[in-house]
Design a protein around this motif. Sequence first.
Motif, PDB file in Angstrom:
ATOM      1  N   ALA A  14       7.135  12.877  19.669  1.00 23.39           N
ATOM      2  CA  ALA A  14       8.142  12.986  20.723  1.00 23.39           C
ATOM      3  C   ALA A  14       9.503  12.509  20.238  1.00 23.39           C
ATOM      4  CB  ALA A  14       7.698  12.181  21.944  1.00 23.39           C
ATOM      5  N   VAL A  15       9.516  11.384  19.544  1.00 28.31           N
ATOM      6  CA  VAL A  15      10.781  10.841  19.034  1.00 28.31           C
ATOM      7  C   VAL A  15      11.403  11.800  18.026  1.00 28.31           C
ATOM      8  CG1 VAL A  15      11.814   8.982  17.676  1.00 28.31           C
ATOM      9  CG2 VAL A  15      10.169   8.443  19.487  1.00 28.31           C
ATOM     10  N   GLU A  16      10.560  12.372  17.167  1.00 25.35           N
ATOM     11  CA  GLU A  16      11.068  13.315  16.175  1.00 25.35           C
ATOM     12  C   GLU A  16      11.731  14.519  16.843  1.00 25.35           C
ATOM     13  OE1 GLU A  16       9.388  16.080  12.476  1.00 25.35           O
ATOM     14  OE2 GLU A  16       8.022  14.857  13.671  1.00 25.35           O
ATOM     15  N   THR A  17      11.144  14.991  17.941  1.00 22.13           N
ATOM     16  CA  THR A  17      11.692  16.141  18.663  1.00 22.13           C
ATOM     17  C   THR A  17      13.023  15.807  19.329  1.00 22.13           C
ATOM     18  OG1 THR A  17       9.447  16.944  19.101  1.00 22.13           O
ATOM     19  CG2 THR A  17      11.209  17.828  20.476  1.00 22.13           C
ATOM     20  N   ALA A  18      13.113  14.627  19.937  1.00 19.55           N
ATOM     21  CA  ALA A  18      14.296  14.280  20.721  1.00 19.55           C
ATOM     22  C   ALA A  18      15.404  13.629  19.903  1.00 19.55           C
ATOM     23  CB  ALA A  18      13.889  13.345  21.866  1.00 19.55           C
ATOM     24  N   LEU A  19      15.091  13.193  18.683  1.00 20.58           N
ATOM     25  CA  LEU A  19      16.052  12.413  17.903  1.00 20.58           C
ATOM     26  C   LEU A  19      17.382  13.138  17.656  1.00 20.58           C
ATOM     27  CD1 LEU A  19      16.153   9.591  16.764  1.00 20.58           C
ATOM     28  CD2 LEU A  19      15.396  10.485  14.558  1.00 20.58           C
ATOM     29  N   PRO A  20      17.389  14.447  17.363  1.00 20.48           N
ATOM     30  CA  PRO A  20      18.687  15.110  17.156  1.00 20.48           C
ATOM     31  C   PRO A  20      19.614  14.975  18.361  1.00 20.48           C
ATOM     32  CG  PRO A  20      16.918  16.495  16.345  1.00 20.48           C
ATOM     33  CD  PRO A  20      16.259  15.359  17.054  1.00 20.48           C
ATOM     34  N   ASN A  21      19.085  15.133  19.589  1.00 26.44           N
ATOM     35  CA  ASN A  21      19.910  14.996  20.788  1.00 26.44           C
ATOM     36  C   ASN A  21      20.385  13.557  20.971  1.00 26.44           C
ATOM     37  OD1 ASN A  21      19.719  17.698  21.505  1.00 26.44           O
ATOM     38  ND2 ASN A  21      17.834  17.369  22.678  1.00 26.44           N
TER      39      ASN A  21
ATOM     40  N   HIS B  22      23.491   7.468  20.570  1.00 27.91           N
ATOM     41  CA  HIS B  22      22.726   6.515  21.383  1.00 27.91           C
ATOM     42  C   HIS B  22      21.929   5.580  20.481  1.00 27.91           C
ATOM     43  CE1 HIS B  22      23.856   8.487  24.995  1.00 27.91           C
ATOM     44  NE2 HIS B  22      23.077   9.569  24.842  1.00 27.91           N
ATOM     45  N   HIS B  23      21.590   4.421  21.031  1.00 26.02           N
ATOM     46  CA  HIS B  23      20.699   3.491  20.338  1.00 26.02           C
ATOM     47  C   HIS B  23      19.316   3.610  20.974  1.00 26.02           C
ATOM     48  CE1 HIS B  23      19.038  -0.001  18.361  1.00 26.02           C
ATOM     49  NE2 HIS B  23      18.734  -0.526  19.549  1.00 26.02           N
ATOM     50  N   LEU B  24      18.327   4.011  20.189  1.00 21.57           N
ATOM     51  CA  LEU B  24      16.959   4.173  20.678  1.00 21.57           C
ATOM     52  C   LEU B  24      16.104   3.010  20.193  1.00 21.57           C
ATOM     53  CD1 LEU B  24      14.628   5.778  22.008  1.00 21.57           C
ATOM     54  CD2 LEU B  24      14.337   6.969  19.819  1.00 21.57           C
ATOM     55  N   ALA B  25      15.469   2.313  21.147  1.00 25.62           N
ATOM     56  CA  ALA B  25      14.548   1.229  20.811  1.00 25.62           C
ATOM     57  C   ALA B  25      13.141   1.653  21.228  1.00 25.62           C
ATOM     58  CB  ALA B  25      14.950  -0.054  21.520  1.00 25.62           C
ATOM     59  N   VAL B  26      12.196   1.634  20.281  1.00 28.12           N
ATOM     60  CA  VAL B  26      10.807   2.015  20.562  1.00 28.12           C
ATOM     61  C   VAL B  26       9.936   0.771  20.453  1.00 28.12           C
ATOM     62  CG1 VAL B  26       8.865   3.458  19.879  1.00 28.12           C
ATOM     63  CG2 VAL B  26      11.212   4.329  19.651  1.00 28.12           C
ATOM     64  N   HIS B  27       9.283   0.413  21.558  1.00 30.76           N
ATOM     65  CA  HIS B  27       8.373  -0.734  21.586  1.00 30.76           C
ATOM     66  C   HIS B  27       6.979  -0.208  21.873  1.00 30.76           C
ATOM     67  CE1 HIS B  27      11.928  -3.226  21.577  1.00 30.76           C
ATOM     68  NE2 HIS B  27      12.361  -2.678  22.717  1.00 30.76           N
ATOM     69  N   ASN B  28       6.254   0.116  20.823  1.00 28.89           N
ATOM     70  CA  ASN B  28       4.908   0.679  20.970  1.00 28.89           C
ATOM     71  C   ASN B  28       3.899  -0.471  20.920  1.00 28.89           C
ATOM     72  OD1 ASN B  28       2.665   2.228  21.096  1.00 28.89           O
ATOM     73  ND2 ASN B  28       3.077   3.440  19.250  1.00 28.89           N
ATOM     74  N   ASN B  29       3.483  -0.909  22.105  1.00 28.62           N
ATOM     75  CA  ASN B  29       2.543  -2.019  22.202  1.00 28.62           C
ATOM     76  C   ASN B  29       1.090  -1.558  22.243  1.00 28.62           C
ATOM     77  OD1 ASN B  29       4.677  -3.978  22.385  1.00 28.62           O
ATOM     78  ND2 ASN B  29       5.015  -3.282  24.484  1.00 28.62           N
ATOM     79  N   ALA B  30       0.882  -0.260  22.041  1.00 27.80           N
ATOM     80  CA  ALA B  30      -0.489   0.261  22.027  1.00 27.80           C
ATOM     81  C   ALA B  30      -0.628   1.316  20.939  1.00 27.80           C
ATOM     82  CB  ALA B  30      -0.833   0.843  23.396  1.00 27.80           C
ATOM     83  N   PRO B  31      -0.223   1.010  19.696  1.00 25.92           N
ATOM     84  CA  PRO B  31      -0.204   2.054  18.653  1.00 25.92           C
ATOM     85  C   PRO B  31      -1.573   2.578  18.284  1.00 25.92           C
ATOM     86  CG  PRO B  31       0.191  -0.123  17.710  1.00 25.92           C
ATOM     87  CD  PRO B  31       0.205  -0.311  19.184  1.00 25.92           C
TER      88      PRO B  31
ATOM     89  N   ALA C  77      17.218  11.417  29.085  1.00 23.96           N
ATOM     90  CA  ALA C  77      17.923  10.145  28.954  1.00 23.96           C
ATOM     91  C   ALA C  77      19.164  10.300  28.084  1.00 23.96           C
ATOM     92  CB  ALA C  77      16.987   9.090  28.375  1.00 23.96           C
ATOM     93  N   ALA C  78      19.037  11.062  26.998  1.00 27.45           N
ATOM     94  CA  ALA C  78      20.187  11.286  26.129  1.00 27.45           C
ATOM     95  C   ALA C  78      21.262  12.113  26.829  1.00 27.45           C
ATOM     96  CB  ALA C  78      19.735  11.990  24.850  1.00 27.45           C
ATOM     97  N   LYS C  79      20.826  13.104  27.589  1.00 25.37           N
ATOM     98  CA  LYS C  79      21.766  14.007  28.240  1.00 25.37           C
ATOM     99  C   LYS C  79      22.579  13.307  29.327  1.00 25.37           C
ATOM    100  CE  LYS C  79      19.994  17.956  29.191  1.00 25.37           C
ATOM    101  NZ  LYS C  79      19.139  18.962  29.844  1.00 25.37           N
ATOM    102  N   TYR C  80      21.899  12.445  30.124  1.00 28.22           N
ATOM    103  CA  TYR C  80      22.548  11.834  31.287  1.00 28.22           C
ATOM    104  C   TYR C  80      22.991  10.399  31.027  1.00 28.22           C
ATOM    105  CZ  TYR C  80      20.738  15.985  33.531  1.00 28.22           C
ATOM    106  OH  TYR C  80      20.470  17.293  33.863  1.00 28.22           O
ATOM    107  N   THR C  81      23.175  10.062  29.757  1.00 27.86           N
ATOM    108  CA  THR C  81      23.723   8.754  29.386  1.00 27.86           C
ATOM    109  C   THR C  81      24.985   8.998  28.556  1.00 27.86           C
ATOM    110  OG1 THR C  81      21.517   7.755  29.361  1.00 27.86           O
ATOM    111  CG2 THR C  81      23.271   6.571  28.204  1.00 27.86           C
TER     112      THR C  81
END
Length: 793
Positions: free
Chosen positions: A501-508, A514-523, A545-549
């Motif tokens: 998901a992050v790979e798909t959305a990262l270009p936008n 934007h600053h993206l923070a990923v907290h994966n507490n269930a990897p 989130a990227a579009k409306y921020t």
Amino acid sequence: MRKQTVFASPALLNLFGIPVTAQDINFSAIQQYLPENFLNECIAFFWIKAAEGRIAYEHETSIPAADHGNTGLLIRARIERSKGYPIRLYGACLDITERKVIDSQLISTQHKLNQQLSDLGHLHELSTQLLEIPDLKTQLKTILSTLVQFHGAAMGLISLYDIRKNQLKIGANVGIDLKLLSQVSRFGGTNACIDACLEKSRIIIEDTESSSQFHACRDIALSLGFRAIHCTPLISHQDEVLGTLSIFLPDPRRPTLRECTLADICARKAVLFIERDRAQKDLEDSQGRFEAVLDASGAPFIILEPVRKKREIVNFRWKYINRAAARAFGQLPSELMKHEVLETLSYMSAGSPEFYHCIKVIETQRTSEFDTAYVQGEKTRWFHCIASPIHGGIAIWFADISERIRNEQLLRHSDKRKDEFLATLAHELRNPLAPIQQAAQLLVAAPVTDTQRQWASAVIDRQVKRMGALLDDLLDVPRISRGTLTLKKTLSSVSDIVASAVETALPNIEAKSHHLAVHNNAPSVVLEVDTLRIAQVIANLLNNAAKYTDSGGNIILQTRIHADELIIEVSDNGIGIPSESVSEVFHMFTQLHHTEDRIGGGLGIGLALSKGLIELHGGSISAHSAGLGRGSTFTLKLPVKSDIQSLSPISRFEEETPFETPPRKILIADDNQDALETLGALLIAEGHEVHHAHDGENALRIWHEQHPDVCLLDIGMPKLTGYEVARQIRASAEGSSTLLLALTGWGQSQDRQASLKAGFDHHLTKPVSPKQISQLLKKHSLQDASAPPSPLR
């Protein structure tokens, strides 16, 4: 407690009437002042709590008061122990008499309220039953039965006054034996019934044994076994006596205020049905069969006569109204007949359009048609009226067109939504066309560097994928709503899904810094899901989130396990959602008004699609925002099965085992020249031999001549469709080994079923990339690796 010494406050001593001599008093000294029952109760309660091992407890009790009442007490005590045995008791005693009184009053009030609610429920049920009962006798008996039940009695009687014979006759009875009914009917009921008719007021006989008023009918009471009578007269709206409603009570007593009130209500209901019955008979007698047919007609019909003041029409009077018309107005014919229209229809006035139309019909003596609205509470009903002049008045036929009006309004609303959707769709489809056109122009411009050529190719590829994703979303939504979307579930780790998901959305995200923070507490948690779809949902939330921020914003993606659910949250510090719009964001084609200035506003289907996909997985999705300018948080919840958490996930992102796809002989048939040649050129570049056909007949001819390994057939070709070509190939003896791929813009489930039925191996939705075709050829080669492909000719 051997010493049995009591330390008591002066207030406590005064409460029990003990002389205030000292606070340190021997228990035996005050024992004489305490009521024995109270003392025994308190000691017993103490030992019970001590045996239970309690440290503290409360106890409500009471003692006799000086005013011969009771004083309510609340004892709060604490037990001190030594070596497990109670040695000392501390406590306080509160006077709760006033609270007890209030509690008692509340209980009494609650009981009365419950009784009233119960009575209202029974009255509502009675009204519902009466609407379904056609005959007066059964209607009266139903009313009487309800009132008998209200009184807790077993017998009741309705007597009807016959004005022609000047006597009372039995209209309905409950609980009176048929053998004794004839005895009662000789008196028209009882003396109380006659007195109630003469005096037009309620008659109550508290005790038939001692009442001189009931002396002549005492034998009837003895025979039937009642001791008191509650008799209510039935008085019409014109103050005429219609009869009486009597309840016979088994014990000597007066009816309560509640029983009198309920008797009046039931009496009014009985009067209503008696008057309706008499009005119906009068109508049939006076107006004959024609009016009887009109009254039974389902078409509302009324006759009005003008009310004039100095030759000017100031009102109309109801001269005739059939039942259908009365139902339309929500009233009874008897409530309208002989009354004036403006008095009975509150919504109408002398300035109303329908009032003007009626006057115009009278004055011009010409038929007029018009529509009018009738408001009943919060509901509006529409009628189409045809008004015609008759002698002495105006006749009006009307039909309820509310359903038609509502449908027209819905159609207008749907048409507006359709126009908005088509405009948005055109905008969304037009957006990728501009960069595609510009990149194409750059490719043919001279000179073009390799870097520019690669950039232009990447732009075209990216925008085509965007258009394809948009069309896929449009097709997915109806599939989800019809329940025809098939999920391809595999075991996948949360880490893999989030990474995709992050790979798909990262270009936008990076495009707006934007600053993206990923907290994966269930990897390491493993889900049994359609990995592509869940990654698609998360990527959609990240893109939103990227579009409306605003640029340089913060986006947080975090996961955690709670109970048996995986919780995924995507939050931002963007423009937020108005509180009144939070519940609408998951509706199809929803576009929030405050976001219209955002670039790439979308079709408003992304969140609706996400909601459907998550619910297909047995999960849920919700939105939260503190308001405009305060960001948004979207929360996904997916079930986690405990029995698969320990299994190794099958990652869809692992590299497949390399397999060299041998060159194939491929036939491409499509009536779109550009699509045909570009796809052919790309396949030739990958080493395949390619043959072209522009219609179905040529495609079939080339297949017979060249015997290709693979056929890519467009469905909608001229001369012969792709279906027909596929059927003829499969019917041939050599056609079973050919790999048939349907190439079409139609991608719904029924289209795929039609392709498979025609003999195709796979159904490909345009646009199709050479990579997709290569993957299918690779899969086909792996399945049939032992059979070498046909040599190229």
